[in-house]
Design a protein around this motif. Sequence first.
Motif, mmCIF file in Angstrom:
data_model
loop_
_atom_site.group_PDB
_atom_site.id
_atom_site.type_symbol
_atom_site.label_atom_id
_atom_site.label_comp_id
_atom_site.label_asym_id
_atom_site.label_seq_id
_atom_site.Cartn_x
_atom_site.Cartn_y
_atom_site.Cartn_z
ATOM 1 N N LEU B 26 0.816 -1.209 0.000
ATOM 2 C CA LEU B 26 0.000 0.000 0.000
ATOM 3 C C LEU B 26 0.854 1.265 0.000
ATOM 4 N N LEU B 181 2.730 5.978 10.551
ATOM 5 C CA LEU B 181 2.729 5.061 9.406
ATOM 6 C C LEU B 181 1.326 4.534 9.139
ATOM 7 N N LYS B 182 0.602 4.237 10.225
ATOM 8 C CA LYS B 182 -0.777 3.755 10.073
ATOM 9 C C LYS B 182 -1.662 4.817 9.432
ATOM 10 N N ILE B 185 -0.958 4.864 5.792
ATOM 11 C CA ILE B 185 -1.563 3.708 5.127
ATOM 12 C C ILE B 185 -3.060 3.963 4.875
ATOM 13 N N SER B 186 -3.718 4.655 5.825
ATOM 14 C CA SER B 186 -5.149 4.948 5.649
ATOM 15 C C SER B 186 -5.407 6.134 4.723
ATOM 16 N N ASN B 187 -4.440 7.032 4.598
ATOM 17 C CA ASN B 187 -4.646 8.246 3.791
ATOM 18 C C ASN B 187 -3.512 8.453 2.793
ATOM 19 N N PRO B 188 -3.295 7.456 1.921
ATOM 20 C CA PRO B 188 -2.081 7.536 1.094
ATOM 21 C C PRO B 188 -2.139 8.617 0.019
#
Lengths: 240, 402
Positions: B26, B181-182, B185-188
Amino acid sequence: MKIMTHIVAGYPSMKECEKIALTMAETDVSYIEIQFPFSDPIADGETIKAANDAAILNGTTTAKCFDLVERLKGDVPLLAMTYYNIAFRYGLERFCKKAHEVGLYGLIIPDIPLDEEKYEHYLELCEKYGLNPIQIVSPITPDRRLREIAKVARGFVYCVSNSGTTGERENLNFNLKKYIGRIRKFIDLPLALGFGISNKKQVGIATEFADIVVIGSKIISIHKDGGISAVKAFCLDIRS
Amino acid sequence: MKSLKKYILNKTGHFGEYGGRYVPELLMPIMEELEKVFYESIKDRSFQDELNGLYKTYSGRPTPLYFCENLSKKLGGARIYLKNEGLNHTGAHKINHCLGQALLAKRLGKKRVIAETGAGQHGLATATVCAKLGLECVVYMGAKDFRRQRPNVFFMERLGAKVVPVKSGGQILRDAINEALKDLISNPEDTHYLLGTVCGPHPYPVMNAHFQSIVGREVRKQLDGSPDYLVACVGGGSNAIGLFHDFLDDEGVKMIGVEAGGKGIKETSSKCDHAARFETGETGVVEGFKSYFLQNKDGQIKDTHSISAGLDYSGVGPQLVYLKDIGRIETSYALDDEVLSAYELLARTEGVFAALESCHAVAEVIKLAPKLPKNKIIVFNCSGRGDKDLFIVTEKFNFKIS
């Protein structure tokens, strides 16, 4: 309809998670994902992260995770999900060999991309020991990367979603159709879909597009509230 | 040694066996795009001009290189110079890479910037440049750091940033990085992760080293030559790489990175009394890169301890590990108590309050200088000023504020 469910090894205890997994197997789920806990699980949300922490605190080690897999081995294919440092520290070759010996179907390790293959030889070792290295793709994975992933994917491919794919049913339908449609252009294997699926309605939607529906963190909260019997009821109900 | 800079980094972002890009699929497209835009931009004259303009008029560069005459006399050995990065706008070297990355975020068309912070200096610098450039800003901070670095939390909030205390794990820098980082990953698509040190997946280590290398270049100009020793504290390693980078090819320049020795080099299977990765760390792959980490034999990352939030981190920049492996840099550590003595000595001899992080470098200088002849030159990086540590040092020196 194929379902893949998930447990964290050692959570809430080694004994209890073994019972949960056996219960899932009884309800005829198609795959069980067994997460080997890691202190820094960057691709997991709060629920699974907390379960990882608790499992480590319980004294769960990589060796004990493999023991669990060995005890659970049966008709349902088992996959180990973990982060690369766990396999790396165990020794990657030793890890893959052990995974083969305990009868794992495949490995899901999100932080070992193809690009590091020439340094780590992960895919090569999976091949050597007959393991399926499950590849993960997302809505923003470009076509050129999908082509590369298609070459090395084995077993099935795990499609995750980002925030853009959840929401209204119509929207969800539209986005999933587009997303999964694009992935299928490149990948011939069965596709597993996971986007925080937590109820029957969502399972229904996911089934329209994907071959395998992944249910992850929901199981943890169901078990917390209602114990093993609730997990059993849930696994039976979502497929009815 | 001449070609050193050429071979320390290869195209895939590895320094020898360290570094790399070990991230979930991702994040791969995001990292590839960032890398591309970074390399294009640093060759682009208009980008360089804009960044250099901001360094000069906004941050106040060049920062002074100051001869510590009194401290040198007192220690009775080498001549000691202080590179005063603490005089930057926002009080530390962190603004060097924040300005660079924020301009890149603009070029990438991102509207939202996220960052992790330990001491709060990187978060403060990020919140500052976001305010200036009109970007939405979210800063993740371990809940323990959130409590012990109150002044910076206050200022970040006043700058319009949202500061999120992270309650998982040891509630320090590492937990903040995980959370950031999370978020990415949710808002790339709309978010740039403005990572604050020379760690993380490629291109962060090389990108932040590039933006920080201005520190060493200025030192060379200001000294009109090379020093004999460079000394810098090492958390992730951004201020150390910044000071060292320009001198890597100068064989005669010795370099020492100083880690947090905390309460001493002792640890259990889950917790360290220190953050000395070069003492007891081992190779691992965590948070997107391969490097030394404080971890147990299973690969579980240990909690760390340091009096300074900025050094309280279980991993370290991959380039520094590589440079240590090939013998180009040396490392040592300073204990919390030595750091407090250094804080006081620098204040009393030179009238400078250094950040507790930077005081680790001062503590090393105090040990090193008396052993050297008077014609030798030591430059240490005073990477930040000490204002932010007010509440920690008042407690340590038994002073009641209210």
